[in-house]
Design an enzyme around this catalytic site. Structure first.
Site, short mmCIF file in Angstrom:
data_model
loop_
_atom_site.label_atom_id
_atom_site.label_comp_id
_atom_site.label_asym_id
_atom_site.label_seq_id
_atom_site.Cartn_x
_atom_site.Cartn_y
_atom_site.Cartn_z
N HIS A 1 -5.46 -3.93 -1.75
CA HIS A 1 -5.21 -2.98 -2.84
C HIS A 1 -5.12 -3.67 -4.20
CE1 HIS A 1 -4.68 0.78 -0.58
NE2 HIS A 1 -4.22 0.01 0.38
N LYS B 1 -12.42 -0.35 -0.72
CA LYS B 1 -11.57 0.42 -1.61
C LYS B 1 -12.17 0.43 -3.02
CE LYS B 1 -7.42 -0.10 1.23
NZ LYS B 1 -8.11 -0.64 2.44
N SER C 1 0.79 -1.23 0.00
CA SER C 1 0.00 0.00 0.00
C SER C 1 0.82 1.28 0.00
CB SER C 1 -0.95 0.01 1.21
OG SER C 1 -0.22 -0.03 2.42
#
Length: 395
Positions: free
Chosen positions: A211, A242, A183
């Site tokens: 991610h 996300k 990240s």
């Protein structure tokens, strides 16, 4: 001033101020988007994890509204008592199909998924072999387990094999854990090599795709799918907070693992189920990803465009391979000043300093999304050029 005034906390806060890293929370005054109202100003937002622009997508909004009308606002209980609604199971079944695994269990966040899965899988007499740059939730999940923890140098396969050889005869279950995408630097784990070593030395593999979800894979299924390893990675952690644009996390894997966590995953056992509107919006996000690569392709096009422009200016963007693009300033105070000056120029890009990153590696972390336009990105690049020259980061 005494103990109950918490003056020792005030002293610690003053130390942060002296170091130039004290900050107040930035506040959104609008939906999360490519341009957002932040602290009262309309700026280009380069710090959101909203990779695909789904957080304010009309289809997700409509799905959430319909779910409220049908199911109400809250589930009313933990999943194991009477908080499991049919819509929660629908989401888990859809995610399992999307991820090409036997089963999925949804949690309140990616952080709680790690806090449940790691202690649920390994115990005293076992060992976790962890990349040294793994996310804080992995670190805390390891701490919550009774297993031993050893670390290998970041993405260093020779060091990983060395560590495996040191521990292979000392423990029962051996589990290698890595982020899929890291990240802070935006680099991708060497998952094929990790899986090969795991199979060679009889280790489990565990990848956190926080991610990678919505970013890697044919339609955003994550790093295991990206490398064609969906059937060879034992545990996949995903996030719904996300790229999916809502909130939550999940564990994906074999059905017996999911059944076990249903009985022993403490955050699952002791936290109220997600609101039905959240589940409905997540289902619609997976529908959108399954239908088309349009958003994923646009995100990558924008990210590569922006990264190329920053590199041409001479910025140090590290080893990024994804839409996470750090602009490394080095010094903590300089990174904070870079973020501050960019905001004054109409660009919000949050600074990341020690202890989140190592000393001397402070940076402004940027994330480009599918929702940004080329005009947004060109304007942001111009701001970086102006401020970068002022601070001596580029010529």
């Amino acid at each position: 001033m005494g103990l109950h005034d918490l003056d020792f906390i005030t002293q610690r806060l003053n130390e942060l101020k002296e170091q130039g890293v004290y900050r107040k929370l930035p506040v959104l005054g609008s939906p999360s988007g490519p341009r957002s109202v932040i602290n009262g100003r309309n700026v280009i937002n380069l710090s959101s994890n909203n990779y695909l622009g789904l957080a304010n997508h009309p289809r997700l909004r409509e799905a959430g509204k319909k779910a409220i009308d049908k199911w109400g606002m809250g589930a009313g209980a933990v999943r194991t008592i009477i908080g499991t609604m049919a819509i929660h199971e629908e989401l888990e079944e859809k995610l399992a199909k999307f991820k090409h695994v036997e089963a999925v269990l949804v949690f309140q966040s990616g952080f709680t998924a790690n806090a449940a899965a790691i202690p649920g899988i390994v115990d005293k007499g076992d060992v976790v072999i962890s990349d040294e740059l793994n996310h804080a939730s992995i670190i805390d999940g390891c701490r919550l387990s009774k297993a031993a923890v050893v670390r290998f140098k970041h993405s260093d396969m020779a060091d990983l094999e060395r560590v495996i050889n040191e521990v292979k005869d000392k423990y029962n279950i051996k589990m290698i854990i890595t982020d899929g995408v890291f990240s802070m630097d935006g680099d991708i784990a060497k998952l094929p090599e990790i899986v090969e070593l795991a199979e060679k030395y009889d280790c489990l593999t565990y990848v956190d795709d926080a991610h990678s979800s919505g970013v890697l894979g044919t339609n955003g299924q994550g790093s295991a799918h990206h490398f064609g390893l969906s059937d060879r990675v034992d545990v996949q952690i995903g996030t719904l907070s996300k790229a999916i644009g809502v909130v939550g996390g999940y564990v994906a894997g074999r059905s017996n693992l999911i059944d076990w966590l249903n009985h022993r995953g403490r955050p699952f056992l002791f936290s109220t189920a997600a609101p039905p509107a959240v589940a409905a919006a997540c289902i619609e996000a997976i529908n959108i990803l399954s239908e088309s690569r349009e958003l994923t392709d646009r995100m990558w096009e924008n990210a590569n465009y922006f990264k190329k422009k920053l590199n041409e200016l001479g910025f140090n963007t590290g080893k990024s391979e994804t839409p996470i693009t750090p602009v490394i300033a080095g010094d903590d105070k300089k990174a904070v000043e870079l973020s501050k000056r960019l905001f004054e120029e109409g660009v919000f890009a949050q600074s990341i300093v020690f202890p989140t990153v190592a000393k001397g590696a402070a940076r402004v972390r940027t994330i480009v999304t599918a929702a940004h336009t080329k005009e947004d990105l060109d304007e942001a690049v111009a701001a970086f050029a102006k401020v970068g020259r002022e601070l001596g980061l580029i010529k």
